[in-house]
Design a protein around this motif. Sequence first.
Motif, PDB file in Angstrom:
ATOM      1  N   ALA A  59      -4.531  -6.637   6.475  1.00 23.72           N
ATOM      2  CA  ALA A  59      -5.118  -7.972   6.300  1.00 23.72           C
ATOM      3  C   ALA A  59      -6.606  -7.872   5.969  1.00 23.72           C
ATOM      4  CB  ALA A  59      -4.913  -8.803   7.569  1.00 23.72           C
ATOM      5  N   ILE A  60      -7.289  -6.923   6.589  1.00 21.14           N
ATOM      6  CA  ILE A  60      -8.714  -6.728   6.308  1.00 21.14           C
ATOM      7  C   ILE A  60      -8.907  -6.194   4.894  1.00 21.14           C
ATOM      8  CG2 ILE A  60     -10.769  -5.403   6.951  1.00 21.14           C
ATOM      9  CD1 ILE A  60      -9.710  -5.525   9.874  1.00 21.14           C
ATOM     10  N   LEU A  61      -8.128  -5.197   4.530  1.00 20.61           N
ATOM     11  CA  LEU A  61      -8.243  -4.638   3.179  1.00 20.61           C
ATOM     12  C   LEU A  61      -7.869  -5.664   2.116  1.00 20.61           C
ATOM     13  CD1 LEU A  61      -6.758  -1.199   4.091  1.00 20.61           C
ATOM     14  CD2 LEU A  61      -8.935  -1.476   2.912  1.00 20.61           C
ATOM     15  N   ARG A  62      -6.839  -6.459   2.376  1.00 17.74           N
ATOM     16  CA  ARG A  62      -6.396  -7.465   1.414  1.00 17.74           C
ATOM     17  C   ARG A  62      -7.485  -8.500   1.165  1.00 17.74           C
ATOM     18  NH1 ARG A  62      -1.989  -8.526   3.838  1.00 17.74           N
ATOM     19  NH2 ARG A  62      -2.607 -10.456   4.873  1.00 17.74           N
ATOM     20  N   SER A  63      -8.255  -8.805   2.204  1.00 17.98           N
ATOM     21  CA  SER A  63      -9.282  -9.835   2.064  1.00 17.98           C
ATOM     22  C   SER A  63     -10.425  -9.407   1.153  1.00 17.98           C
ATOM     23  CB  SER A  63      -9.832 -10.216   3.446  1.00 17.98           C
ATOM     24  OG  SER A  63     -10.662  -9.193   3.960  1.00 17.98           O
ATOM     25  N   THR A  64     -10.550  -8.099   0.866  1.00 16.05           N
ATOM     26  CA  THR A  64     -11.609  -7.633  -0.034  1.00 16.05           C
ATOM     27  C   THR A  64     -11.295  -7.933  -1.494  1.00 16.05           C
ATOM     28  OG1 THR A  64     -10.684  -5.416  -0.417  1.00 16.05           O
ATOM     29  CG2 THR A  64     -12.072  -5.727   1.548  1.00 16.05           C
ATOM     30  N   SER A  65     -10.010  -8.207  -1.788  1.00 16.97           N
ATOM     31  CA  SER A  65      -9.540  -8.455  -3.167  1.00 16.97           C
ATOM     32  C   SER A  65      -9.790  -7.264  -4.084  1.00 16.97           C
ATOM     33  CB  SER A  65     -10.201  -9.714  -3.762  1.00 16.97           C
ATOM     34  OG  SER A  65      -9.842 -10.852  -3.027  1.00 16.97           O
ATOM     35  N   ASN A  66      -9.847  -6.082  -3.511  1.00 18.44           N
ATOM     36  CA  ASN A  66     -10.036  -4.867  -4.308  1.00 18.44           C
ATOM     37  C   ASN A  66      -8.720  -4.095  -4.298  1.00 18.44           C
ATOM     38  OD1 ASN A  66     -10.680  -2.185  -5.199  1.00 18.44           O
ATOM     39  ND2 ASN A  66     -12.840  -2.625  -4.786  1.00 18.44           N
ATOM     40  N   GLU A  67      -7.920  -4.289  -5.336  1.00 17.39           N
ATOM     41  CA  GLU A  67      -6.586  -3.690  -5.376  1.00 17.39           C
ATOM     42  C   GLU A  67      -6.625  -2.182  -5.566  1.00 17.39           C
ATOM     43  OE1 GLU A  67      -3.595  -5.033  -4.621  1.00 17.39           O
ATOM     44  OE2 GLU A  67      -4.919  -6.647  -3.954  1.00 17.39           O
ATOM     45  N   VAL A  68      -7.685  -1.674  -6.185  1.00 17.88           N
ATOM     46  CA  VAL A  68      -7.799  -0.219  -6.344  1.00 17.88           C
ATOM     47  C   VAL A  68      -7.914   0.434  -4.966  1.00 17.88           C
ATOM     48  CG1 VAL A  68      -9.228   1.658  -7.222  1.00 17.88           C
ATOM     49  CG2 VAL A  68      -8.809  -0.351  -8.647  1.00 17.88           C
ATOM     50  N   VAL A  69      -8.793  -0.111  -4.140  1.00 18.08           N
ATOM     51  CA  VAL A  69      -8.978   0.426  -2.791  1.00 18.08           C
ATOM     52  C   VAL A  69      -7.715   0.244  -1.968  1.00 18.08           C
ATOM     53  CG1 VAL A  69     -10.218   0.101  -0.621  1.00 18.08           C
ATOM     54  CG2 VAL A  69     -11.474   0.153  -2.773  1.00 18.08           C
ATOM     55  N   ARG A  70      -7.149  -0.946  -2.041  1.00 22.25           N
ATOM     56  CA  ARG A  70      -5.959  -1.223  -1.229  1.00 22.25           C
ATOM     57  C   ARG A  70      -4.788  -0.322  -1.613  1.00 22.25           C
ATOM     58  NH1 ARG A  70      -2.333  -6.660  -1.011  1.00 22.25           N
ATOM     59  NH2 ARG A  70      -1.202  -6.186   0.911  1.00 22.25           N
ATOM     60  N   THR A  71      -4.603  -0.091  -2.922  1.00 20.76           N
ATOM     61  CA  THR A  71      -3.514   0.776  -3.380  1.00 20.76           C
ATOM     62  C   THR A  71      -3.739   2.212  -2.935  1.00 20.76           C
ATOM     63  OG1 THR A  71      -3.092  -0.631  -5.300  1.00 20.76           O
ATOM     64  CG2 THR A  71      -2.284   1.633  -5.408  1.00 20.76           C
ATOM     65  N   ALA A  72      -4.977   2.695  -3.074  1.00 21.19           N
ATOM     66  CA  ALA A  72      -5.285   4.063  -2.643  1.00 21.19           C
ATOM     67  C   ALA A  72      -5.041   4.221  -1.156  1.00 21.19           C
ATOM     68  CB  ALA A  72      -6.736   4.400  -2.983  1.00 21.19           C
ATOM     69  N   TYR A  73      -5.405   3.212  -0.385  1.00 15.38           N
ATOM     70  CA  TYR A  73      -5.193   3.249   1.059  1.00 15.38           C
ATOM     71  C   TYR A  73      -3.693   3.228   1.385  1.00 15.38           C
ATOM     72  CZ  TYR A  73      -5.520   1.799   5.964  1.00 15.38           C
ATOM     73  OH  TYR A  73      -5.397   1.722   7.332  1.00 15.38           O
ATOM     74  N   ALA A  74      -2.966   2.363   0.716  1.00 16.24           N
ATOM     75  CA  ALA A  74      -1.528   2.244   0.983  1.00 16.24           C
ATOM     76  C   ALA A  74      -0.799   3.550   0.705  1.00 16.24           C
ATOM     77  CB  ALA A  74      -0.929   1.115   0.150  1.00 16.24           C
ATOM     78  N   GLN A  75      -1.263   4.283  -0.298  1.00 19.13           N
ATOM     79  CA  GLN A  75      -0.594   5.528  -0.677  1.00 19.13           C
ATOM     80  C   GLN A  75      -0.767   6.629   0.362  1.00 19.13           C
ATOM     81  OE1 GLN A  75      -2.243   6.199  -4.575  1.00 19.13           O
ATOM     82  NE2 GLN A  75      -0.665   4.993  -5.608  1.00 19.13           N
ATOM     83  N   THR A  76      -1.696   6.464   1.289  1.00 19.91           N
ATOM     84  CA  THR A  76      -1.847   7.468   2.348  1.00 19.91           C
ATOM     85  C   THR A  76      -0.779   7.306   3.424  1.00 19.91           C
ATOM     86  OG1 THR A  76      -3.318   6.155   3.787  1.00 19.91           O
ATOM     87  CG2 THR A  76      -4.349   7.444   2.017  1.00 19.91           C
ATOM     88  N   HIS A  77      -0.227   6.093   3.570  1.00 21.19           N
ATOM     89  CA  HIS A  77       0.758   5.812   4.629  1.00 21.19           C
ATOM     90  C   HIS A  77       0.234   6.337   5.969  1.00 21.19           C
ATOM     91  CE1 HIS A  77       3.553   4.664   1.488  1.00 21.19           C
ATOM     92  NE2 HIS A  77       3.342   5.821   0.904  1.00 21.19           N
ATOM     93  N   CYS A  78      -1.042   6.079   6.210  1.00 21.69           N
ATOM     94  CA  CYS A  78      -1.729   6.711   7.332  1.00 21.69           C
ATOM     95  C   CYS A  78      -1.109   6.371   8.684  1.00 21.69           C
ATOM     96  CB  CYS A  78      -3.211   6.342   7.324  1.00 21.69           C
ATOM     97  SG  CYS A  78      -3.547   4.578   7.398  1.00 21.69           S
ATOM     98  N   HIS A  79      -0.702   5.121   8.882  1.00 27.13           N
ATOM     99  CA  HIS A  79      -0.169   4.740  10.182  1.00 27.13           C
ATOM    100  C   HIS A  79       1.163   5.423  10.474  1.00 27.13           C
ATOM    101  CE1 HIS A  79      -2.982   1.477   9.183  1.00 27.13           C
ATOM    102  NE2 HIS A  79      -3.155   1.373  10.483  1.00 27.13           N
ATOM    103  N   LEU A  80       1.997   5.549   9.445  1.00 24.57           N
ATOM    104  CA  LEU A  80       3.303   6.179   9.640  1.00 24.57           C
ATOM    105  C   LEU A  80       3.144   7.641  10.023  1.00 24.57           C
ATOM    106  CD1 LEU A  80       5.310   4.721   6.599  1.00 24.57           C
ATOM    107  CD2 LEU A  80       5.085   3.788   8.901  1.00 24.57           C
ATOM    108  N   HIS A  81       2.264   8.344   9.320  1.00 19.85           N
ATOM    109  CA  HIS A  81       2.099   9.769   9.581  1.00 19.85           C
ATOM    110  C   HIS A  81       1.373  10.016  10.894  1.00 19.85           C
ATOM    111  CE1 HIS A  81       3.859  10.672   5.795  1.00 19.85           C
ATOM    112  NE2 HIS A  81       2.953   9.966   5.144  1.00 19.85           N
TER     113      HIS A  81
END
Length: 245
Positions: free
Chosen positions: A146-168
């Motif tokens: 929700a915090i990342l989405r509020s920045t409206s920066n899809e490049v950052v959000r996509t890069a972050y999502a690709q880490t799947h950090c919480h799952l790992h």
Amino acid sequence: MASNPDHSQADPHASASVYELIRSRVLREEIPPNARINIDALARELEVSSTPVREALRQLQGDNLVVQEPGRGYRTTPILNAAELRELFEFRLLVEPWAAKIAAMDRLQNPGYVLEREIADITDLIGRQSDIRYELMDHDIRFHDAILRSTSNEVVRTAYAQTHCHLHAFRLHPGERTGEFTVAEHRVIHAAIRGHEPEAAEQAMRDHLTAAYLRFEVAHGVNSGAPYLPGTHEDRPAATTSLSL
């Protein structure tokens, strides 16, 4: 006699349900890391056909929880090692304090209400369940997204999502049974964002990530002291430096 209908094919939500079931098994290590997955056996256990199992495994491949080996089927991925975990948190410390700062600046897209609802929901669950580790992980995913989405920066959000950090991270250490530390740290971040305090929001996120990383180190006996990570301040250590897990 006619055979029973395959409800997994008739129900449009079946594939999503099978995905959640297998995801839970992988994260809880009921299907061990780096283990081959027998699709037919798993389908029998879940009482579905192999089709939704295959669809779920394709989704889990996107989560980097399973990998497909040519000619050999699917295998769960190994868990992170200490170096990989550090690299993951280094990346998060570069991105998320900035995102929290931006979220607090932007009054039109301020995610304060969404964060407040997330905290209320997990607090209610804490009052009803003695062990919320799996549910806390999903809360953490939604809170940070929700915090990342509020920045409206899809490049950052996509890069972050690709880490799947919480799952790992969850696979490496399931985390707090009661959510005591995570939820308390989320409340501080939420208050700063809701109050439009960019610097405070940035520092609260930095403190939260540093404390979260320290919890992993303490749990695995990697380091008895506070970790050094980019973005931390020597004169402003993480909010929690002595934790019992």
